[in-house]
Design an enzyme around this catalytic site. Structure first.
Site, PDB file in Angstrom:
ATOM      1  CG  ASN A 150      -2.833  -3.842  -5.554  1.00 31.76           C
ATOM      2  OD1 ASN A 150      -2.553  -4.468  -6.571  1.00 31.76           O
ATOM      3  ND2 ASN A 150      -4.004  -3.910  -4.970  1.00 31.76           N
ATOM      4  CE  LYS A 203      -1.458   0.859  -3.459  1.00 33.71           C
ATOM      5  NZ  LYS A 203      -2.840   1.160  -3.832  1.00 33.71           N
ATOM      6  CD  GLU A 206      -1.436  -6.283 -21.058  1.00 33.88           C
ATOM      7  OE1 GLU A 206      -2.460  -6.922 -20.741  1.00 33.88           O
ATOM      8  OE2 GLU A 206      -1.195  -5.911 -22.225  1.00 33.88           O
ATOM      9  N   GLY A 208      -2.204   7.280  -7.481  1.00 33.24           N
ATOM     10  CA  GLY A 208      -2.003   5.846  -7.678  1.00 33.24           C
ATOM     11  C   GLY A 208      -3.296   5.112  -8.016  1.00 33.24           C
ATOM     12  CB  ALA A 209      -6.675   5.140  -6.504  1.00 35.81           C
ATOM     13  CB  THR A 267      -1.024  -0.065   1.165  1.00 37.92           C
ATOM     14  OG1 THR A 267      -1.964   0.983   0.985  1.00 37.92           O
ATOM     15  CG2 THR A 267      -0.372   0.051   2.528  1.00 37.92           C
ATOM     16  CG  ASN A 277      -4.799  15.365 -10.693  1.00 39.19           C
ATOM     17  OD1 ASN A 277      -5.549  15.054  -9.771  1.00 39.19           O
ATOM     18  ND2 ASN A 277      -3.488  15.407 -10.554  1.00 39.19           N
ATOM     19  CE  LYS A 308       0.993  14.426  -8.374  1.00 31.09           C
ATOM     20  NZ  LYS A 308       0.299  14.112  -7.129  1.00 31.09           N
TER      21      LYS A 308
HETATM   22  P1  NDP Z   1      -2.464   9.685  -4.188  1.00 27.93           P
HETATM   23  O1  NDP Z   1      -1.875  10.448  -3.065  1.00 27.93           O
HETATM   24  O2  NDP Z   1      -1.596   8.917  -5.106  1.00 27.93           O
HETATM   25  O3  NDP Z   1      -3.344  10.703  -5.104  1.00 27.93           O
HETATM   26  C1  NDP Z   1      -4.229  11.612  -4.516  1.00 27.93           C
HETATM   27  C2  NDP Z   1      -5.074  12.255  -5.584  1.00 27.93           C
HETATM   28  O4  NDP Z   1      -6.034  13.104  -4.940  1.00 27.93           O
HETATM   29  C3  NDP Z   1      -4.305  13.159  -6.541  1.00 27.93           C
HETATM   30  O5  NDP Z   1      -4.918  13.142  -7.798  1.00 27.93           O
HETATM   31  C4  NDP Z   1      -4.445  14.535  -5.871  1.00 27.93           C
HETATM   32  O6  NDP Z   1      -4.285  15.613  -6.755  1.00 27.93           O
HETATM   33  C5  NDP Z   1      -5.877  14.461  -5.430  1.00 27.93           C
HETATM   34  N1  NDP Z   1      -6.191  15.389  -4.349  1.00 27.93           N
HETATM   35  C6  NDP Z   1      -5.812  15.303  -3.054  1.00 27.93           C
HETATM   36  N2  NDP Z   1      -6.314  16.343  -2.353  1.00 27.93           N
HETATM   37  C7  NDP Z   1      -7.020  17.110  -3.238  1.00 27.93           C
HETATM   38  C8  NDP Z   1      -7.784  18.293  -3.119  1.00 27.93           C
HETATM   39  N3  NDP Z   1      -7.926  18.934  -1.959  1.00 27.93           N
HETATM   40  N4  NDP Z   1      -8.391  18.781  -4.231  1.00 27.93           N
HETATM   41  C9  NDP Z   1      -8.261  18.147  -5.417  1.00 27.93           C
HETATM   42  N5  NDP Z   1      -7.559  17.011  -5.583  1.00 27.93           N
HETATM   43  C10 NDP Z   1      -6.945  16.497  -4.513  1.00 27.93           C
HETATM   44  O7  NDP Z   1      -3.563   8.747  -3.515  1.00 27.93           O
HETATM   45  P2  NDP Z   1      -4.173   7.391  -4.089  1.00 27.93           P
HETATM   46  O8  NDP Z   1      -4.479   7.571  -5.525  1.00 27.93           O
HETATM   47  O9  NDP Z   1      -3.341   6.247  -3.678  1.00 27.93           O
HETATM   48  O10 NDP Z   1      -5.520   7.289  -3.250  1.00 27.93           O
HETATM   49  C11 NDP Z   1      -6.605   8.124  -3.558  1.00 27.93           C
HETATM   50  C12 NDP Z   1      -7.814   7.639  -2.795  1.00 27.93           C
HETATM   51  O11 NDP Z   1      -8.151   6.319  -3.256  1.00 27.93           O
HETATM   52  C13 NDP Z   1      -7.591   7.505  -1.279  1.00 27.93           C
HETATM   53  O12 NDP Z   1      -8.748   7.954  -0.630  1.00 27.93           O
HETATM   54  C14 NDP Z   1      -7.439   6.002  -1.063  1.00 27.93           C
HETATM   55  O13 NDP Z   1      -7.859   5.585   0.213  1.00 27.93           O
HETATM   56  C15 NDP Z   1      -8.380   5.476  -2.142  1.00 27.93           C
HETATM   57  N6  NDP Z   1      -8.088   4.119  -2.566  1.00 27.93           N
HETATM   58  C16 NDP Z   1      -9.141   3.252  -2.584  1.00 27.93           C
HETATM   59  C17 NDP Z   1      -8.959   1.973  -2.991  1.00 27.93           C
HETATM   60  C18 NDP Z   1     -10.115   1.057  -2.985  1.00 27.93           C
HETATM   61  O14 NDP Z   1      -9.897  -0.143  -3.151  1.00 27.93           O
HETATM   62  N7  NDP Z   1     -11.329   1.557  -2.836  1.00 27.93           N
HETATM   63  C19 NDP Z   1      -7.642   1.471  -3.427  1.00 27.93           C
HETATM   64  C20 NDP Z   1      -6.612   2.477  -3.420  1.00 27.93           C
HETATM   65  C21 NDP Z   1      -6.837   3.757  -2.983  1.00 27.93           C
HETATM   66  P3  NDP Z   1      -2.819  16.221  -7.069  1.00 27.93           P
HETATM   67  O15 NDP Z   1      -2.191  15.254  -8.031  1.00 27.93           O
HETATM   68  O16 NDP Z   1      -3.095  17.540  -7.654  1.00 27.93           O
HETATM   69  O17 NDP Z   1      -2.103  16.267  -5.761  1.00 27.93           O
END
Ligand code: NDP
Length: 295
Positions: free
Chosen positions: A104, A83, A95, A145-146, A79, A166, A171
């Site tokens: 993951n 990752k 792939e 990442g998600a 996690t 985004n 990114k």
């Molecule tokens: P990352 O830290 O890799 O990415 C975060 C993302 O959220 C980026 O696109 C970031 O934008 C954006 N972001 C954060 N804060 C703000 C804000 N205030 N306004 C606008 N955009 C914002 O996190 P992950 O991708 O790993 O995780 C994202 C979510 O997905 C989490 O809540 C996690 O718990 C959830 N998740 C759920 C899973 C599931 O199985 N349901 C699996 C994996 C994750 P920027 O690039 O501009 O910073």
């Protein structure tokens, strides 16, 4: 009479074969619910196994992967924030893992450790229970990442167009640059601005930012254009709370909604199948999580 999971575990420990070992590595892992659903899955399959949740700091990632190998772990979850960092220490990638550039789920095959990405596959399963993503016009909000895992799987399953919105535009562009040469999907990147408008044309809208996680009152400022032609599906990756502000607004705008718990449970169920060769029971895993989230 069937033996209980605990009896089987004790029997395995005393008389062999040994229990299978699995773990989740990340930092922080406090509050990570994976162990709860994995142990419920193993128990329902009467599969003697232990699942540990381990804090691994960034400088220890290589040592942790070597440890997983040396201690004979049968598999592992990875996690945030590792990752991407685990990749150089694995023997091969699927792939999905190669194209998304993130792992993951680690599967042991003999002496080798194979990296997969089940996040995107779990998401896809939760959507395709409603409708196939082939030929869909998709909006993904977020490029972390998600989002990366989800976009990869949507493209591998022939979504026709994917727009990535985004806050940090570069990114979104990075994801496109990595994927576009390998798939037929048409991509575009747009900035996520305040009061971002979700156009009518999208068949699927994915909230893939971390906004709203553990914060039931927080949500992005989005404007939903009414959809007059066909069905719109809206999915949130945030799994706690299960009913997010995003999903409430989507429902109000007439969308069919899919919560983040579906993705979480299905990605876990796919991992269990990789590790045990058996089909995990979705309802057992989901119930275990729902119970944990209400405590
Ligand atoms: P990352 O830290 O890799 O990415 C975060 C993302 O959220 C980026 O696109 C970031 O934008 C954006 N972001 C954060 N804060 C703000 C804000 N205030 N306004 C606008 N955009 C914002 O996190 P992950 O991708 O790993 O995780 C994202 C979510 O997905 C989490 O809540 C996690 O718990 C959830 N998740 C759920 C899973 C599931 O199985 N349901 C699996 C994996 C994750 P920027 O690039 O501009 O910073």
């Amino acid at each position: 009479m069937k033996n209980s999971y605990t009896e089987l575990s004790h029997k395995a420990l005393m008389h062999g074969p040994l229990e299978a070992l699995f773990c989740c590595i990340g930092d922080p892992v406090v509050g990570n619910p994976t162990q709860i659903m994995m142990e419920a899955a193993f128990e329902s399959l009467l599969f003697p196994a232990r699942y540990l949740t381990c804090t691994v700091t960034a400088p220890q990632v290589q040592a942790a992967i070597e440890g997983i190998k040396a201690l004979g772990f049968a598999g592992a979850n990875v996690t945030a924030p590792h990752k991407v960092a685990v990749i150089p220490f694995l023997d091969s990638l699927t792939e999905s893992a190669r194209l998304s550039g993130a792992v993951n789920c680690i599967i042991r095959q003999g002496d080798a450790l194979v990296g997969d990405n089940t996040d995107g596959k779990g998401f896809l399963t939760s959507i395709e229970l409603i409708r196939a993503v082939k030929n869909m016009d998709v909006l993904v909000i977020g490029a972390g990442g998600a989002a990366r895992a989800i976009i990869t799987e949507l493209a591998l399953h022939h979504a026709s167009k994917i727009t990535i919105a985004n806050r940090t535009l570069s990114k979104a562009q990075d994801i496109i640059d990595r994927l576009a040469p390998h798939v037929k999907t048409e991509f575009s990147a747009v900035p996520l601005t305040e009061n971002f408008t979700i156009g009518e044309r999208f068949d699927l809208v994915v909230q893939a930012t971390s906004v709203g996680l553990f914060a039931p009152d927080e949500g992005l400022d989005l404007v939903w254009e009414p959809k007059t032609n066909g069905e719109r599906i809206a999915a949130d990756v945030v799994f706690n709370p299960i009913n997010t502000k995003f999903l409430a607004a989507a429902k109000k705008a007439g969308a069919t909604t899919v919560d983040g718990l579906g993705m979480l449970v299905y990605q876990g169920a796919i991992a269990v199948t990789h590790w045990t060769g058996k089909d995990a029971e979705y309802s057992v895993m989901r119930n275990a999580l729902e119970k944990a989230f209400t405590i």
